[in-house]
Design an enzyme around this catalytic site. Structure first.
Site, PDB file in Angstrom:
ATOM      1  N   GLU A 150       1.129   3.910   1.864  1.00 30.29           N
ATOM      2  CA  GLU A 150       1.747   4.319   3.125  1.00 30.29           C
ATOM      3  C   GLU A 150       2.905   3.399   3.503  1.00 30.29           C
ATOM      4  OE1 GLU A 150      -2.646   5.498   3.367  1.00 30.29           O
ATOM      5  OE2 GLU A 150      -1.484   3.812   2.595  1.00 30.29           O
ATOM      6  N   CYS A 203      -2.118  -0.165   7.229  1.00 30.28           N
ATOM      7  CA  CYS A 203      -1.276   1.023   7.128  1.00 30.28           C
ATOM      8  C   CYS A 203      -1.262   1.799   8.434  1.00 30.28           C
ATOM      9  CB  CYS A 203      -1.730   1.897   5.971  1.00 30.28           C
ATOM     10  SG  CYS A 203      -1.450   1.103   4.365  1.00 30.28           S
ATOM     11  N   CYS A 236      -5.792   2.508   5.822  1.00 30.32           N
ATOM     12  CA  CYS A 236      -6.481   1.265   6.152  1.00 30.32           C
ATOM     13  C   CYS A 236      -5.916   0.721   7.472  1.00 30.32           C
ATOM     14  CB  CYS A 236      -6.296   0.250   5.024  1.00 30.32           C
ATOM     15  SG  CYS A 236      -4.648  -0.503   4.981  1.00 30.32           S
ATOM     16  N   HIS A 247       0.854  -1.192   0.000  1.00 33.78           N
ATOM     17  CA  HIS A 247       0.000   0.000   0.000  1.00 33.78           C
ATOM     18  C   HIS A 247       0.887   1.238   0.000  1.00 33.78           C
ATOM     19  CE1 HIS A 247      -3.886  -1.960   1.773  1.00 33.78           C
ATOM     20  NE2 HIS A 247      -3.316  -2.724   0.841  1.00 33.78           N
TER      21      HIS A 247
END
Length: 150
Positions: A49, A80, A77, A47
């Site tokens: 991040e 993250c 999320c 992801h």
């Protein structure tokens, strides 16, 4: 924030993954950047991040982002968010909300709900397998004189 959003668009247009981008800033300098690369690397943890945190830690040669701020194109999320707490930046700024993400079929509400369900009842059950050697390794860590806490 505009840079994080631009990274989200770049990655999406390249087919690297979903429309998410992130930068890590220390003072006036961008020290890490990332965009969703789940499809590019066949990695569900890639992801924006997480990619940006890894980039920043590598550039700064540290596993903590104290004194840094994160700008991300969307509210993090659960995965993250966990990575952010482990990295310990000072603050996180986000543009789109988790509800905005859910509206384009990136819905993390099930994960948030699963966190509060007993392990055996989770959609993916967590099953404890106690092991004497595993606890022995923990005891060794607790007694280790030169350990680095994080």
């Amino acid at each position: 924030m505009q840079i994080a959003v631009a990274l989200s668009e770049k990655g999406m247009k390249n087919g690297d993954g979903g429309p998410f981008g992130c930068i890590v800033v220390k003072g006036d300098e961008i020290v890490g950047e990332g965009w969703n690369q789940v499809l590019l690397h066949s990695d569900p943890t890639a992801h924006a991040e997480v990619v940006a945190i890894r980039d920043a830690c590598k550039r700064l040669n540290t596993f903590q982002l104290e004194g840094c701020e994160i700008y991300t194109s969307c509210e993090p999320c659960p995965m993250c968010l966990g990575a952010i707490y482990w990295a310990r930046p000072a603050r996180v700024y986000y543009a789109n909300t988790k509800e905005d993400a859910a509206n384009i079929l990136f819905d993390d509400s099930d994960i948030y709900q699963q966190l509060n369900i007993p392990h055996a009842e989770k959609r993916i059950p967590l099953v404890a397998l106690p092991d004497e050697q595993a606890i022995a390794v923990f005891k060794m860590w607790a007694e280790k004189q030169d350990r680095t806490l994080y």
